[in-house]
Design an enzyme around this catalytic site. Sequence first.
Site, PDB file in Angstrom:
ATOM      1  N   SER A  18      61.090  40.829 -49.881  1.00 44.09           N
ATOM      2  CA  SER A  18      59.895  40.950 -50.724  1.00 44.09           C
ATOM      3  C   SER A  18      60.265  40.661 -52.172  1.00 44.09           C
ATOM      4  O   SER A  18      61.132  41.318 -52.753  1.00 44.09           O
ATOM      5  CB  SER A  18      59.322  42.359 -50.618  1.00 44.09           C
ATOM      6  N   HIS A  43      58.280  37.329 -48.342  1.00 43.71           N
ATOM      7  CA  HIS A  43      57.124  38.224 -48.399  1.00 43.71           C
ATOM      8  C   HIS A  43      56.643  38.294 -49.858  1.00 43.71           C
ATOM      9  O   HIS A  43      57.409  38.644 -50.755  1.00 43.71           O
ATOM     10  CB  HIS A  43      57.576  39.600 -47.906  1.00 43.71           C
ATOM     11  N   ASP A  45      53.964  39.962 -52.334  1.00 38.31           N
ATOM     12  CA  ASP A  45      53.015  41.065 -52.482  1.00 38.31           C
ATOM     13  C   ASP A  45      52.015  40.757 -53.585  1.00 38.31           C
ATOM     14  O   ASP A  45      52.392  40.594 -54.742  1.00 38.31           O
ATOM     15  CB  ASP A  45      53.776  42.354 -52.833  1.00 38.31           C
ATOM     16  N   MET A  47      48.896  42.125 -55.639  1.00 35.19           N
ATOM     17  CA  MET A  47      48.240  43.406 -55.976  1.00 35.19           C
ATOM     18  C   MET A  47      47.218  43.194 -57.079  1.00 35.19           C
ATOM     19  O   MET A  47      47.469  42.424 -58.017  1.00 35.19           O
ATOM     20  CB  MET A  47      49.280  44.415 -56.446  1.00 35.19           C
ATOM     21  N   HIS A  76      51.017  39.235 -48.606  1.00 36.05           N
ATOM     22  CA  HIS A  76      50.516  40.570 -48.281  1.00 36.05           C
ATOM     23  C   HIS A  76      49.492  40.901 -49.357  1.00 36.05           C
ATOM     24  O   HIS A  76      49.859  41.232 -50.490  1.00 36.05           O
ATOM     25  CB  HIS A  76      51.702  41.546 -48.262  1.00 36.05           C
ATOM     26  N   MET A  78      47.168  43.039 -51.186  1.00 36.39           N
ATOM     27  CA  MET A  78      46.746  44.421 -51.462  1.00 36.39           C
ATOM     28  C   MET A  78      45.650  44.339 -52.514  1.00 36.39           C
ATOM     29  O   MET A  78      45.822  44.720 -53.670  1.00 36.39           O
ATOM     30  CB  MET A  78      47.952  45.250 -51.937  1.00 36.39           C
ATOM     31  N   MET A 147      52.463  49.851 -42.721  1.00 36.55           N
ATOM     32  CA  MET A 147      53.068  50.260 -43.990  1.00 36.55           C
ATOM     33  C   MET A 147      53.887  51.524 -43.763  1.00 36.55           C
ATOM     34  O   MET A 147      53.385  52.503 -43.189  1.00 36.55           O
ATOM     35  CB  MET A 147      52.000  50.538 -45.048  1.00 36.55           C
ATOM     36  N   ASP A 185      56.961  47.602 -43.541  1.00 36.02           N
ATOM     37  CA  ASP A 185      57.045  47.260 -44.959  1.00 36.02           C
ATOM     38  C   ASP A 185      57.102  48.522 -45.808  1.00 36.02           C
ATOM     39  O   ASP A 185      56.161  49.310 -45.816  1.00 36.02           O
ATOM     40  CB  ASP A 185      55.811  46.413 -45.331  1.00 36.02           C
TER      41      ASP A 185
HETATM   42  C1  DX5 Z   1      54.783  47.638 -51.554  1.00 30.93           C
HETATM   43  C2  DX5 Z   1      55.029  46.325 -50.898  1.00 30.93           C
HETATM   44  C3  DX5 Z   1      56.349  46.166 -50.250  1.00 30.93           C
HETATM   45  C4  DX5 Z   1      57.515  46.458 -51.149  1.00 30.93           C
HETATM   46  C5  DX5 Z   1      58.734  46.722 -50.352  1.00 30.93           C
HETATM   47  O1  DX5 Z   1      53.439  47.866 -51.694  1.00 30.93           O
HETATM   48  O2  DX5 Z   1      54.062  46.027 -49.926  1.00 30.93           O
HETATM   49  O3  DX5 Z   1      56.455  44.838 -49.727  1.00 30.93           O
HETATM   50  O4  DX5 Z   1      57.796  45.426 -52.022  1.00 30.93           O
HETATM   51  O5  DX5 Z   1      59.737  46.990 -51.265  1.00 30.93           O
HETATM   52  P1  DX5 Z   1      60.879  48.015 -50.888  1.00 30.93           P
HETATM   53  O6  DX5 Z   1      61.658  47.367 -49.816  1.00 30.93           O
HETATM   54  O7  DX5 Z   1      61.616  48.173 -52.159  1.00 30.93           O
HETATM   55  O8  DX5 Z   1      60.205  49.272 -50.434  1.00 30.93           O
HETATM   56 ZN    ZN Z   2      54.382  44.117 -48.851  1.00 30.15          ZN
END
Ligand code: DX5
Ligand code: ZN
Length: 230
Positions: A18, A43, A45, A47, A76, A78, A147, A185
Site C-alpha cells: 500500500s 494497492h 488508497d 480517501m 481502494h 474510501m 478490513m 488490509d
Molecule cells: C488504511 C488503508 C490500508 C493501509 C494499510 O485505511 O486501507 O491500505 O494503508 O497500511 P498498514 O499496512 O500500515 O496498516
Molecule cells: Zn487499503
Amino acid sequence: MPRSTWPPCRDAVRIAPSLLAADFGRLTDAVHALEGSGAERIHVDVMDGVFVPNFTFGTDTVRVLRRETQLPLELHLMIVEPERHVHTFAEAGADAITVHYETSPHLHRTLQQIRALDCRAGAAINPSTPAAMLDDALECCDLALVMTIDPGFGGQRLIDSTLRKVTTVREEISRQGLQTEVEVDGGVEPENAKACVDAGADVLVAGTAVFRNPHGPAAGVAALRQALAG
Ligand code: DX5
Ligand code: ZN
C-alpha cells in the site's frame, strides 16, 4: 490507456504493498522499487476526508502511477458515493476498484458498473460490519476485502477478531462456488501474515511492513514471504 496484465495466480498468496506508507514526495521511486520485488500488485488508497478522516490520492496521481509501472493497480476507494467516480478512476488506469459496502447502498449496481469498465470489482467491509453483509454481493465481486483495521490511516494494529470474518467470507465464497479473492488490509506484518492466510486470505495488503522496512520495500515484501514460508 492499456492496462497491466493481471497475473492468473490462484495458488500463491499475493502481496499488495500500500502506497499509503510510502514517501508521498517520492511516489514514482516507490513504485519503481516494487518492480521485481515479488509484489503482484500495488494497492492505492483513495480517501476523501468524509468517509474516512484523511485525504490521499486522486485520479491525477493514479494517471502518474499508471505511466510509471507495469504492475496492476488496485484502487481502494474510501470515499462516499464511489459510483460517481469509478469511471474516472478506470480511465486513469485502475486495474481493480474496490468500494466499501458502507458507502454503497446499491452495491450490485456499482460492482457491475466497475466490471463494465473492464476493471476487477471489489467490495470492502469495515471491522464492525458483519461478514454476512457481503454474502449477496459476492457473485459480483472479484475481490472481497476484509478490513482488519478501521480505515483512514496506516500503521495501526490488526484487530484480531476480524480474522474470524476472513474465515466466514472465505467459507461463503466456497459455498457459492465462486473464485472471488479474499484480501486483508490493515496492520499486516510478518508476525501475523501466516495467521491471515490460515484464516483464508489470498491477498495481503501491507503498507508499513513494506515501505517502512529499513532495508527498503523489496526487503519488506521478502520478509512477508519468508514469514509465510516459515
Ligand atoms: C488504511 C488503508 C490500508 C493501509 C494499510 O485505511 O486501507 O491500505 O494503508 O497500511 P498498514 O499496512 O500500515 O496498516
Ligand atoms: Zn487499503
